[in-house]
Design an enzyme around this catalytic site. Structure first.
Site, PDB file in Angstrom:
ATOM      1  N   ASN A  80     -21.227 -17.289 -81.589  1.00 49.00           N
ATOM      2  CA  ASN A  80     -21.895 -16.977 -80.321  1.00 49.00           C
ATOM      3  C   ASN A  80     -21.424 -15.650 -79.732  1.00 49.00           C
ATOM      4  OD1 ASN A  80     -23.672 -17.505 -78.266  1.00 49.00           O
ATOM      5  ND2 ASN A  80     -22.452 -19.138 -77.310  1.00 49.00           N
TER       6      ASN A  80
ATOM      7  N   HIS B 155     -23.034 -33.544 -72.065  1.00 53.80           N
ATOM      8  CA  HIS B 155     -22.446 -32.681 -71.036  1.00 53.80           C
ATOM      9  C   HIS B 155     -23.117 -32.907 -69.689  1.00 53.80           C
ATOM     10  CE1 HIS B 155     -20.901 -29.178 -73.779  1.00 53.80           C
ATOM     11  NE2 HIS B 155     -20.653 -30.350 -74.309  1.00 53.80           N
TER      12      HIS B 155
ATOM     13  N   ARG C 223     -19.038 -35.903 -70.815  1.00 56.15           N
ATOM     14  CA  ARG C 223     -18.149 -34.840 -70.349  1.00 56.15           C
ATOM     15  C   ARG C 223     -18.565 -34.454 -68.936  1.00 56.15           C
ATOM     16  NH1 ARG C 223     -17.583 -28.556 -72.424  1.00 56.15           N
ATOM     17  NH2 ARG C 223     -19.216 -28.272 -70.900  1.00 56.15           N
TER      18      ARG C 223
ATOM     19  N   TYR D  49     -17.522 -22.269 -65.555  1.00 58.94           N
ATOM     20  CA  TYR D  49     -17.866 -22.714 -66.909  1.00 58.94           C
ATOM     21  C   TYR D  49     -18.357 -24.162 -66.885  1.00 58.94           C
ATOM     22  CZ  TYR D  49     -17.601 -24.945 -71.325  1.00 58.94           C
ATOM     23  OH  TYR D  49     -17.953 -25.705 -72.405  1.00 58.94           O
TER      24      TYR D  49
ATOM     25  N   ASP E  94     -13.326 -30.457 -70.052  1.00 57.76           N
ATOM     26  CA  ASP E  94     -12.958 -29.250 -70.804  1.00 57.76           C
ATOM     27  C   ASP E  94     -12.274 -28.256 -69.868  1.00 57.76           C
ATOM     28  OD1 ASP E  94     -12.800 -27.064 -72.479  1.00 57.76           O
ATOM     29  OD2 ASP E  94     -14.862 -27.223 -73.209  1.00 57.76           O
TER      30      ASP E  94
ATOM     31  N   HIS F 154     -11.148 -25.347 -70.909  1.00 62.40           N
ATOM     32  CA  HIS F 154     -11.566 -24.028 -71.408  1.00 62.40           C
ATOM     33  C   HIS F 154     -10.445 -22.985 -71.379  1.00 62.40           C
ATOM     34  CE1 HIS F 154     -15.362 -21.743 -72.523  1.00 62.40           C
ATOM     35  NE2 HIS F 154     -15.522 -22.913 -73.060  1.00 62.40           N
TER      36      HIS F 154
ATOM     37  N   GLU G 202      -9.695 -31.352 -72.807  1.00 61.28           N
ATOM     38  CA  GLU G 202      -9.912 -30.400 -73.902  1.00 61.28           C
ATOM     39  C   GLU G 202      -9.385 -29.011 -73.541  1.00 61.28           C
ATOM     40  OE1 GLU G 202     -14.081 -30.102 -74.849  1.00 61.28           O
ATOM     41  OE2 GLU G 202     -13.815 -28.210 -75.916  1.00 61.28           O
TER      42      GLU G 202
ATOM     43  N   GLU H  12     -11.664 -25.592 -80.639  1.00 63.77           N
ATOM     44  CA  GLU H  12     -13.009 -25.066 -80.922  1.00 63.77           C
ATOM     45  C   GLU H  12     -12.982 -23.583 -81.303  1.00 63.77           C
ATOM     46  OE1 GLU H  12     -14.920 -25.995 -77.182  1.00 63.77           O
ATOM     47  OE2 GLU H  12     -14.908 -23.904 -76.587  1.00 63.77           O
TER      48      GLU H  12
ATOM     49  N   ARG I 259     -10.834 -30.252 -82.540  1.00 63.82           N
ATOM     50  CA  ARG I 259     -12.121 -29.814 -81.983  1.00 63.82           C
ATOM     51  C   ARG I 259     -12.840 -28.768 -82.836  1.00 63.82           C
ATOM     52  NH1 ARG I 259     -15.642 -31.007 -79.482  1.00 63.82           N
ATOM     53  NH2 ARG I 259     -15.883 -29.472 -77.843  1.00 63.82           N
TER      54      ARG I 259
ATOM     55  N   HIS J 117     -16.785 -29.878 -82.780  1.00 68.82           N
ATOM     56  CA  HIS J 117     -17.495 -29.038 -81.803  1.00 68.82           C
ATOM     57  C   HIS J 117     -18.995 -29.050 -82.095  1.00 68.82           C
ATOM     58  CE1 HIS J 117     -17.733 -24.779 -79.848  1.00 68.82           C
ATOM     59  NE2 HIS J 117     -17.685 -25.698 -78.914  1.00 68.82           N
TER      60      HIS J 117
ATOM     61  N   ASP K 133     -24.648 -23.622 -79.535  1.00 62.89           N
ATOM     62  CA  ASP K 133     -24.462 -22.440 -80.386  1.00 62.89           C
ATOM     63  C   ASP K 133     -24.089 -22.818 -81.826  1.00 62.89           C
ATOM     64  OD1 ASP K 133     -22.244 -22.718 -78.208  1.00 62.89           O
ATOM     65  OD2 ASP K 133     -21.150 -21.825 -79.863  1.00 62.89           O
TER      66      ASP K 133
ATOM     67  N   GLU L 243     -19.422 -34.109 -80.228  1.00 67.45           N
ATOM     68  CA  GLU L 243     -20.103 -33.441 -79.107  1.00 67.45           C
ATOM     69  C   GLU L 243     -21.570 -33.227 -79.470  1.00 67.45           C
ATOM     70  OE1 GLU L 243     -18.723 -29.434 -78.446  1.00 67.45           O
ATOM     71  OE2 GLU L 243     -19.301 -29.486 -76.333  1.00 67.45           O
TER      72      GLU L 243
ATOM     73  N   TRP M  26     -11.637 -17.037 -70.304  1.00 70.74           N
ATOM     74  CA  TRP M  26     -12.907 -17.638 -69.895  1.00 70.74           C
ATOM     75  C   TRP M  26     -13.109 -18.968 -70.535  1.00 70.74           C
ATOM     76  CZ3 TRP M  26     -17.318 -19.071 -72.705  1.00 70.74           C
ATOM     77  CH2 TRP M  26     -18.358 -19.600 -71.902  1.00 70.74           C
TER      78      TRP M  26
HETATM   79  O1  EZ4 Z   1     -17.952 -22.664 -74.431  1.00 74.21           O
HETATM   80  O2  EZ4 Z   1     -19.502 -23.092 -77.606  1.00 74.21           O
HETATM   81  O3  EZ4 Z   1     -16.726 -27.737 -75.584  1.00 74.21           O
HETATM   82  N1  EZ4 Z   1     -17.567 -26.912 -75.634  1.00 74.21           N
HETATM   83  C1  EZ4 Z   1     -17.445 -25.643 -75.271  1.00 74.21           C
HETATM   84  C2  EZ4 Z   1     -18.614 -24.724 -75.493  1.00 74.21           C
HETATM   85  C3  EZ4 Z   1     -18.180 -23.265 -75.670  1.00 74.21           C
HETATM   86  C4  EZ4 Z   1     -19.279 -22.508 -76.362  1.00 74.21           C
HETATM   87  C5  EZ4 Z   1     -18.923 -21.040 -76.561  1.00 74.21           C
HETATM   88  O4  EZ4 Z   1     -19.862 -20.442 -77.385  1.00 74.21           O
HETATM   89  O5  EZ4 Z   1     -16.406 -25.273 -74.784  1.00 74.21           O
HETATM   90  O6  EZ4 Z   1     -19.524 -24.848 -74.422  1.00 74.21           O
HETATM   91 CO    CO Z   2     -14.885 -26.689 -75.249  1.00 75.46          CO
END
Ligand code: EZ4
Ligand code: CO
Length: 409
Positions: A37, A122, A147, A159, A217, A219, A243, A269, A290, A319, A323, A346, A409
């Site tokens: 991605n 999600h 999630r 996010y 998550d 992130h 996560e 991931e 993941r 994962h 994407d 997921e 991010w």
């Molecule tokens: O942000 O795959 O758990 N899932 C994630 C995704 C990631 C994207 C980034 O391309 O964290 O939403």
């Molecule tokens: Co994630």
């Protein structure tokens, strides 16, 4: 059998996808996913410019040998671009082998270990009512695990939170990659997030009861001590997993988190080889792996990684955001069905244009996915449809703190 051609198809129906199609002299074709991605064209070039010339003339049945050849002969090992390219080749070869055998791929991986694959969806919302609405819609669609991501007071855009329902008003799908010339800037404040999140999970538990498996998550945004604090604060709400609580590069960080909390941890991931997990698995610092099949060298490498994890009672949590193309998703589902240490999968539904380009035989029924019984992966690429959606530049967003510092991010 011999490989006579390999074509790289970059297409952008609802989003960009990199697909490898390998053709054999017996007319059997195989598909692999190499989508990375926001950096798609680098994998397309790696494949077209450097890998395709090495494939023509090879025996497609020699999957392990091809994997080792691509990994070792490059000399420059690992990394997301290389491992996505190797994954695309590996999955396409498994597709060919299973089609030649006349079996769905999971049969070649040892056969089904379960009847269906538990998926999580999600849910997200800018506030509690919107979040509850999103959770209810997922429950109505059949999801049995969810999630939960929400906005944080004082932060404009976070996010995992869909800014508004989809055009049909039925989905709150969150899509991070934006078709903009420059990455979108988001803002972040970890202390505000740490104060807010436990109140959200308290509200969700009060509304939906103790049984529903809930995931979250982080992130990669917390320091180890912040992640430890959050894991502890969330213990009363019995998460299925927390996560990516800390940045991915530092495996030792999870020692500190683990000392402080029994909230189950999932990570990986953005990892691309078993080496990224060496400390995490050997020291039992995580509960779920993941990795994506698409970003971790394909089925051949994922099988070895998950077998290593199994020795430590660590399970899969492959994962599967949008994407990952339907080809990469199908590869994950065949693996999920076959392995013993399956945890959860997921699943974010692709948009309608993606379904036009990729004809899929996997199903989602009553919360469970199944890859179907077609020989191979069970996904066909409509190349004419793919050609109608040429590549469009798109970027993932990035974060800045209040003082302007770039943050994970
Ligand atoms: O942000 O795959 O758990 N899932 C994630 C995704 C990631 C994207 C980034 O391309 O964290 O939403
Ligand atoms: Co994630």
């Amino acid at each position: 059998m011999k490989i006579v051609a390999a074509d790289v198809i970059v297409s952008s129906p609802d989003r960009n996808f990199v697909t490898l199609k390998i053709t054999t002299d017996e007319g059997i074709t195989g598909l692999g996913d190499g989508t990375l991605n926001g950096r798609e064209l680098s994998v397309a070039s790696y494949l077209a410019d450097h890998v395709v010339p090495l494939l023509v003339g090879r025996d497609p049945h020699r999957i392990e040998d091809t994997w080792q050849f691509l990994y070792r002969s490059a000399y420059w090992r690992r990394g997301p671009v290389t491992m996505a390219a190797i994954a695309a080749v590996d999955v396409a070869l498994w597709d060919i082998k299973a089609k030649a055998a006349g079996m769905p791929l999971y049969q070649l991986l040892g056969g089904a270990s379960r009847t269906g694959i538990m998926a999580y969806g999600h849910a997200s919302g800018r506030d509690i009512p919107e979040l509850f609405d999103s959770i209810r819609r997922h429950l109505d669609e059949g999801f049995k695990s969810i999630r939960v991501q929400t906005s944080v007071p004082g932060i404009d855009s976070v996010y995992g939170v869909a800014a508004q329902p989809s055009a049909d008003g039925k989905r709150y799908d969150y899509e991070p990659a934006q078709r903009t010339p420059l990455p979108v800037e988001e803002d972040w404040d970890t202390r505000a997030y740490l104060r807010h999140l436990p109140t959200v999970f308290e509200a969700v538990r009060n509304e939906f009861g103790p049984e529903l498996p809930l995931l979250h998550d982080g992130h990669h945004r917390m320091t180890p001590i912040q992640a430890a604090k959050l894991g502890k604060a969330l213990e009363p709400y019995d998460l299925f997993w927390l996560e990516d609580c800390t940045p991915a590069e530092n495996q030792e960080a999870l020692r500190l988190v683990r000392q402080h909390t029994t909230t189950p941890l999932a990570i990986g991931e953005v990892f691309n080889t078993v080496w990224d997990y060496q400390t995490l698995i050997r020291e039992q610092l995580i509960d779920y792996v993941r990795s994506a099949v698409t970003h971790t060298g394909g089925i051949t490498a994922m099988r070895k990684l998950l077998d290593f994890a199994a020795q430590y009672q660590i399970k899969s949590g492959i994962h599967g955001p949008t994407d990952i193309s339907p080809v990469g998703m199908a590869a994950a589902l065949h693996l999920d069905l076959a392995i013993h240490n399956f945890g959860i999968q997921e699943y974010m539904r692709h948009g309608p244009l993606t379904d036009e380009v990729f004809r899929q035989s996997f199903t989602f029924t009553d919360g469970y996915l199944h890859p179907g019984e077609q020989p191979g992966l069970g996904v066909e690429l409509d190349e004419e449809a793919a050609a109608r959606f040429p590549y469009q530049p798109a970027y993932l967003p990035f974060n800045r703190l209040q003082d302007g510092t770039v943050h994970d991010w």
